[in-house]
Structures are given as C-alpha cells and as structure tokens.
Design a protein around this motif. Structure first.
Motif, PDB file in Angstrom:
ATOM      1  N   THR A   1       1.010  -1.163   0.111  1.00  0.00           N
ATOM      2  CA  THR A   1      -0.118  -0.109   0.294  1.00  0.00           C
ATOM      3  C   THR A   1       0.635   1.248  -0.263  1.00  0.00           C
ATOM      4  O   THR A   1       0.375   2.172  -0.752  1.00  0.00           O
ATOM      5  CB  THR A   1      -1.178   0.100   1.369  1.00  0.00           C
ATOM      6  N   ASP A   2       1.808   1.212   0.790  1.00  0.00           N
ATOM      7  CA  ASP A   2       2.838   2.489   0.876  1.00  0.00           C
ATOM      8  C   ASP A   2       4.030   2.196   0.211  1.00  0.00           C
ATOM      9  O   ASP A   2       4.863   2.862   0.686  1.00  0.00           O
ATOM     10  CB  ASP A   2       2.805   2.961   2.357  1.00  0.00           C
ATOM     11  N   GLY A   3       4.327   1.563  -0.885  1.00  0.00           N
ATOM     12  CA  GLY A   3       5.433   1.355  -1.509  1.00  0.00           C
ATOM     13  C   GLY A   3       6.342   0.371  -0.861  1.00  0.00           C
ATOM     14  O   GLY A   3       6.091  -0.251   0.076  1.00  0.00           O
ATOM     15  N   LEU A   4       7.286   0.098  -1.807  1.00  0.00           N
ATOM     16  CA  LEU A   4       8.443  -1.003  -1.400  1.00  0.00           C
ATOM     17  C   LEU A   4       8.989  -0.681  -0.099  1.00  0.00           C
ATOM     18  O   LEU A   4       9.407   0.356   0.039  1.00  0.00           O
ATOM     19  CB  LEU A   4       9.540  -1.144  -2.576  1.00  0.00           C
ATOM     20  N   ARG A   5       9.399  -1.597   0.593  1.00  0.00           N
ATOM     21  CA  ARG A   5      10.120  -1.517   2.055  1.00  0.00           C
ATOM     22  C   ARG A   5      11.451  -2.000   1.892  1.00  0.00           C
ATOM     23  O   ARG A   5      12.361  -1.461   2.823  1.00  0.00           O
ATOM     24  CB  ARG A   5       9.347  -2.477   3.165  1.00  0.00           C
ATOM     25  N   PHE A   6      11.798  -2.683   1.099  1.00  0.00           N
ATOM     26  CA  PHE A   6      13.312  -3.056   0.684  1.00  0.00           C
ATOM     27  C   PHE A   6      13.714  -3.623   1.913  1.00  0.00           C
ATOM     28  O   PHE A   6      14.958  -3.272   2.223  1.00  0.00           O
ATOM     29  CB  PHE A   6      14.099  -1.787   0.257  1.00  0.00           C
ATOM     30  N   PRO A   7      13.079  -4.828   2.583  1.00  0.00           N
ATOM     31  CA  PRO A   7      13.910  -5.212   3.712  1.00  0.00           C
ATOM     32  C   PRO A   7      15.085  -6.118   3.539  1.00  0.00           C
ATOM     33  O   PRO A   7      14.997  -6.666   2.495  1.00  0.00           O
ATOM     34  CB  PRO A   7      12.618  -6.266   4.107  1.00  0.00           C
ATOM     35  N   PRO A   8      16.134  -5.612   4.519  1.00  0.00           N
ATOM     36  CA  PRO A   8      17.390  -6.360   4.238  1.00  0.00           C
ATOM     37  C   PRO A   8      17.062  -8.050   4.408  1.00  0.00           C
ATOM     38  O   PRO A   8      16.374  -8.269   5.205  1.00  0.00           O
ATOM     39  CB  PRO A   8      18.133  -5.917   5.453  1.00  0.00           C
ATOM     40  N   CYS A   9      17.448  -9.004   3.516  1.00  0.00           N
ATOM     41  CA  CYS A   9      17.206 -10.399   3.613  1.00  0.00           C
ATOM     42  C   CYS A   9      18.024 -11.236   2.835  1.00  0.00           C
ATOM     43  O   CYS A   9      18.197 -10.925   1.377  1.00  0.00           O
ATOM     44  CB  CYS A   9      15.717 -10.443   3.237  1.00  0.00           C
ATOM     45  N   GLY A  10      18.641 -12.316   3.205  1.00  0.00           N
ATOM     46  CA  GLY A  10      19.525 -13.168   2.469  1.00  0.00           C
ATOM     47  C   GLY A  10      18.488 -14.467   2.242  1.00  0.00           C
ATOM     48  O   GLY A  10      17.470 -14.426   2.323  1.00  0.00           O
ATOM     49  N   VAL A  11      18.803 -15.250   1.225  1.00  0.00           N
ATOM     50  CA  VAL A  11      18.208 -16.273   0.499  1.00  0.00           C
ATOM     51  C   VAL A  11      17.680 -17.195   1.608  1.00  0.00           C
ATOM     52  O   VAL A  11      16.539 -17.660   1.537  1.00  0.00           O
ATOM     53  CB  VAL A  11      18.925 -17.177  -0.485  1.00  0.00           C
ATOM     54  N   TRP A  12      18.348 -17.521   2.595  1.00  0.00           N
ATOM     55  CA  TRP A  12      17.853 -18.480   3.832  1.00  0.00           C
ATOM     56  C   TRP A  12      16.613 -17.946   4.593  1.00  0.00           C
ATOM     57  O   TRP A  12      15.679 -18.595   5.182  1.00  0.00           O
ATOM     58  CB  TRP A  12      19.026 -18.874   4.558  1.00  0.00           C
ATOM     59  N   ASP A  13      16.675 -16.336   4.514  1.00  0.00           N
ATOM     60  CA  ASP A  13      15.528 -15.842   5.470  1.00  0.00           C
ATOM     61  C   ASP A  13      14.218 -15.509   4.757  1.00  0.00           C
ATOM     62  O   ASP A  13      13.521 -14.956   5.317  1.00  0.00           O
ATOM     63  CB  ASP A  13      16.337 -14.642   6.076  1.00  0.00           C
ATOM     64  N   LEU A  14      14.554 -15.544   3.425  1.00  0.00           N
ATOM     65  CA  LEU A  14      13.239 -15.086   2.327  1.00  0.00           C
ATOM     66  C   LEU A  14      11.964 -15.723   3.063  1.00  0.00           C
ATOM     67  O   LEU A  14      10.775 -14.744   3.117  1.00  0.00           O
ATOM     68  CB  LEU A  14      13.339 -15.789   1.143  1.00  0.00           C
ATOM     69  N   PRO A  15      11.641 -17.010   3.437  1.00  0.00           N
ATOM     70  CA  PRO A  15      10.392 -17.458   3.840  1.00  0.00           C
ATOM     71  C   PRO A  15       9.913 -16.809   5.420  1.00  0.00           C
ATOM     72  O   PRO A  15       9.024 -16.603   5.427  1.00  0.00           O
ATOM     73  CB  PRO A  15      10.445 -18.838   4.137  1.00  0.00           C
ATOM     74  N   GLU A  16      11.009 -16.317   6.021  1.00  0.00           N
ATOM     75  CA  GLU A  16      10.665 -16.061   7.566  1.00  0.00           C
ATOM     76  C   GLU A  16      10.207 -14.372   7.516  1.00  0.00           C
ATOM     77  O   GLU A  16       9.504 -13.950   7.939  1.00  0.00           O
ATOM     78  CB  GLU A  16      11.965 -15.959   8.163  1.00  0.00           C
ATOM     79  N   VAL A  17      11.132 -13.525   6.493  1.00  0.00           N
ATOM     80  CA  VAL A  17      10.855 -12.136   6.371  1.00  0.00           C
ATOM     81  C   VAL A  17       9.709 -12.074   5.537  1.00  0.00           C
ATOM     82  O   VAL A  17       8.858 -11.220   5.985  1.00  0.00           O
ATOM     83  CB  VAL A  17      11.959 -11.568   5.886  1.00  0.00           C
ATOM     84  N   LEU A  18       9.553 -12.660   4.430  1.00  0.00           N
ATOM     85  CA  LEU A  18       8.397 -12.435   3.444  1.00  0.00           C
ATOM     86  C   LEU A  18       7.209 -13.338   3.408  1.00  0.00           C
ATOM     87  O   LEU A  18       6.541 -14.084   2.741  1.00  0.00           O
ATOM     88  CB  LEU A  18       8.848 -12.607   2.062  1.00  0.00           C
TER      89      LEU A  18
END
Length: 464
Positions: free
Chosen positions: A247-264
């Motif tokens: 809704t309010d634009g991209l957040r660009f969270p810092p994230c590596g490939v192993w953390d993708l499912p946890e963050v996203l």
C-alpha cells in the motif's frame, strides 16, 4: 522449455530462421546482439538506433562477425534479410514495417518511444518483446489488449527480472501452490531515494576502467539505485501476475536467501508483509550498510505456502528452506543474465505462440515522487535524474490521487511547488493532451477507472 532449441534447429534446417529487429543498441540491446549470431534458427535482421555509429559500435564491441553486418549503412532491411546481413537504420518505423521481420525487441527505455513502437507493431502485425519496462508500466495494460486485438504477442523479456519472476509464479500456481510473495533482490538503502547521477558511481563502486567501457549511463544506473527501476519492475510483476503492490510502496527489507520465507510472510505470522499475494524487493544491505549474508542481489524469488500438513512435511523431507513454522517456503533463482537470455522470449513467441510473461491487468502503478523540494517553473528530468524517483502503489490508489506516472515525468514543467517526498499529480504539471503517449495513458486510465468501479459495484476485487 526443453524443446525450444530443437525447434529452432528445425527452422534453421528449413531455411526459415526467425528474423529479429531490435530498437536500441544500449547495454541491454548489446547483450542480446552478442548472443544473436550464436543462436541457431535466429537472425538479427536489423538494428534501429538514433545513432548509426552507436549501433555499429555495439556490433563491434560485442564480437559480432564482421561479415554478417553492413558497416556502410547502405543496405535496406529487406536486402539484409535476403543476404543474411544485419542492416542498420535510424528509422524504427521502417524496421517495424519491413515485411520480413517477425519479432521486434523494444529496448529504448523511453516510455513515449515504447508506446509508439508497440502501436506500430499492432499496425504492422509484428510480435513485440517489451524490454522497455517504463513503457510497459505506463501503458502496458492497454497495449497488451491492443496487441491481442491485432493478433500479435506482446511479451515481457526473458532474462529481465519481471519475466523470470513471472515464470516462478507460473510454476508455483501450476503446481497448485498459493503465491504469498514474489520479487527480486537489489542494492538499496533508504538514502538512495535521493541519489542523483552525480552520486550514483560512488554508491555503486564501479572503477574508472569499467565506466570507460561505454556501457554505463549514469542516469539509467541511478534509476536502479534510487528505487525507481525496482518500483517499475514490481509494478510490471503485479500487472503480469495479478499480485498486489504494498500500500505504501516497497519496503526493501534486508534479507538473504535463507531468510526469505521468514521475512516475506504476513505480519500476522511474524513476517513483514501486510498481506499475502503481494510483491516486494529485498536489499543486499543491512540498514547500517553492512552486507547481508547470502544475499539475492541479482536474483528473483517466489514464496509459497504449504496448503496442509502433508505438503508441509514434504517441504521438510526435500530440504526446502522454510520459515520457523515450516509452512512458508522459497524458490529462487540467484542470477539473471538480461539480454544474454533474451533469445528465449523470441523462440517461445515464434515456436510456441506464447509470451514469456505478459501484462494482464492494471494492479500496480509508479508515481513520480520528489527527491528534493521542487519549485514551480522547474522542468522535470525523469527517471533516474535529479528531481524525482518512482514510488510503487496500487493502481486504484494512483488513479484516486491522479498520480503522475514516472514515465511521463520528463520534460514537463511544474505548475506549483512540491515538497520533498510528495507524490506528483497531473494537476501539478503542464502537459499536452495531444501527445500520443499522454493520450494513450489517459485512455488507459479511463478504461480501468470504469473497470474498478464495476468491480466495486459487483463486489469483486482487482489484484489478489
């Protein structure tokens, strides 16, 4: 995809190679040019560029065989097809109209040019690969419809991230999974939104030797850095995959490939998404500037959800990287080769009659947003410049505020002062309704404004 090269070989054996015309001989175009002569069943029939010398330099720089192109600028597109030589022209309309051309590659990066070329392809019945994401987000939802009416294929570019993301989304849905999130990686920090062509190289860290190669345009690269290109690409993915922009634009969270499912995953499950079925870009930098471990800077991803305990157990049994609950999992591709992979789009169009990703709806838009305080009378300098960057938002929200699309924020004068961080609207600028690109965009806005109203009256939503 396993039979594409076989089918291309059959075209070669039959003496009917695919004849390709490319408009724009910059970085992306040069990358395709470097592979085009190596691809069985495909010929680079012509290059259209505002500078014949730039097109010729691209051929030379990329190792294109000298006997396979006309360095004298004297042969026509038709003569080139007959003799097997790549012709060079400054007239893109001539290239599109040439009877022997099968597919046009639109690589100008200029929104107005992209719209014009797409409409010409409709007129002359030529398939088009829209590598120009600026034009695709500006008017693609309407252009794709016009292309279908004309009986041609309007396609995303394989090798570019939106098409690769669309491929992952299609894989997930074909396998019966709900898509929780899809997107890509990049290099981003919050302060990059204010980056200009004067600061871009210090952020990137390119050497003078690299910059001297001729492939590096500071304004274009700055559009990657300031978040505009990411916003455009995620709008293209939203429109092509029926996914919702944040809704309010991209957040660009810092994230590596192993953390993708946890963050996203959704905030309700401990992640950073406002809801399921959205797009997002992850950064390879922590907020303090440190490198993210095992980052996805050059890659693309899709997050899927196990619909039940059985599938959740399968995720674990087959080693998928999941979140702490085991419910959300990621699939990703760590790299993309942009123009080097573009032949896949051409082959898929011509031997399968399918696009490699295609705009389907108007779910996401990118609105010009002030990088600094702007004054009435100033003339906007467009994507990647000194004045504005593009912010992703839901298309319905953009229409509601009469948002000025980033693709038109170039060469037009401001009518009032704009504060830093403020989104621009049509009411803030002087523009001509007679300009083709403006007319097409306005037509698209009217079409979808009516459709959004119909959805509301019918109790249905747009993007999922």
């Amino acid at each position: 995809m396993t039979s594409l090269s076989t089918k291309l070989a059959a075209l070669e054996a039959a003496g009917k190679p695919i004849q390709v015309g490319i408009i724009g001989a910059g970085k992306f175009g040069s990358m395709f040019i470097s592979q085009s002569h190596r691809t069985t069943g495909m010929r680079l029939a012509g290059i259209a560029d505002l500078s014949k010398e730039r097109a010729l330099a691209s051929l030379k720089r990329t190792g294109f065989p000298t006997e396979q192109y006309d360095a004298t600028f004297t042969i026509s597109i038709e003569e080139g097809i007959k003799t097997g030589k790549t012709a060079i022209t400054t007239d893109s309309a001539e290239l599109i109209a040439a009877p022997g051309i099968d597919v046009i590659l639109e690589v100008t990066g200029n929104p107005a040019a992209g719209v014009r070329h797409a409409l010409l392809c409709c007129e002359h019945k030529k398939h088009i690969v829209m590598i120009n994401v600026e034009a695709d987000v500006l008017a693609g939802p309407l252009l794709a419809r016009k292309a279908k009416e004309a009986g041609i294929i309007y396609s995303m570019a394989y090798g570019d991230q939106p098409a690769l993301i669309a491929e992952l989304v299609d894989w997930a849905r074909t396998a019966g999974f709900d898509v929780v999130c899809a997107g890509k990686g990049t290099k981003h920090l919050p302060q990059y939104h204010a980056s200009t062509p004067d600061t871009v190289w210090s952020y990137y860290g390119f050497t003078q030797e690299q910059l001297a190669s001729g492939d590096f345009n500071p304004q274009m690269f700055n559009s990657f850095l300031d978040g505009t290109k990411s916003a455009l690409e995620m709008a293209a993915v939203s429109n092509g995959c029926d996914l919702s922009p944040p809704t309010d634009g991209l957040r660009f969270p810092p994230c590596g490939v192993w953390d993708l499912p946890e963050v996203l995953k959704p905030e309700s499950d401990g992640g950073q998404l406002e809801k399921k079925g959205t797009v997002e870009v992850v950064s390879c930098l922590e907020i303090d500037g440190r490198a993210v471990f095992n980052d996805l800077r050059w890659g693309v991803y899709v997050i899927i959800e196990a619909p039940g305990d059985y599938q959740k157990d399968c995720f674990k049994q087959y080693g998928l990287k999941t979140d702490s609950t085991g419910r959300y999992a990621a699939q990703y591709k760590p790299y993309h080769l942009i123009g080097l992979e573009l032949g896949v789009s051409i082959a898929t169009i011509m031997v399968r009659g399918e696009p490699t990703g295609q705009t389907k709806t108007f779910a996401g838009d990118v609105v010009a947003t002030a990088k600094r305080d702007l004054k009435a009378g100033e003339v906007l300098d467009g994507e990647g410049g000194f004045m504005v960057y593009g912010k992703l938002m839901p298309a319905e929200n953009s229409l509601a505020i009469q948002g000025l699309p980033i693709g038109l924020a170039h060469g037009i004068r401001l009518k009032r002062d704009i504060k830093k961080g403020e989104g621009l609207s049509w009411e803030d600028v002087e523009y001509s309704e007679k300009a083709q690109v403006v007319a097409v965009r306005k037509e698209m806005e009217e079409v979808f404004r009516k459709e959004f109203l119909e959805r509301k009256s019918n109790g249905t939503n747009g993007a999922k």
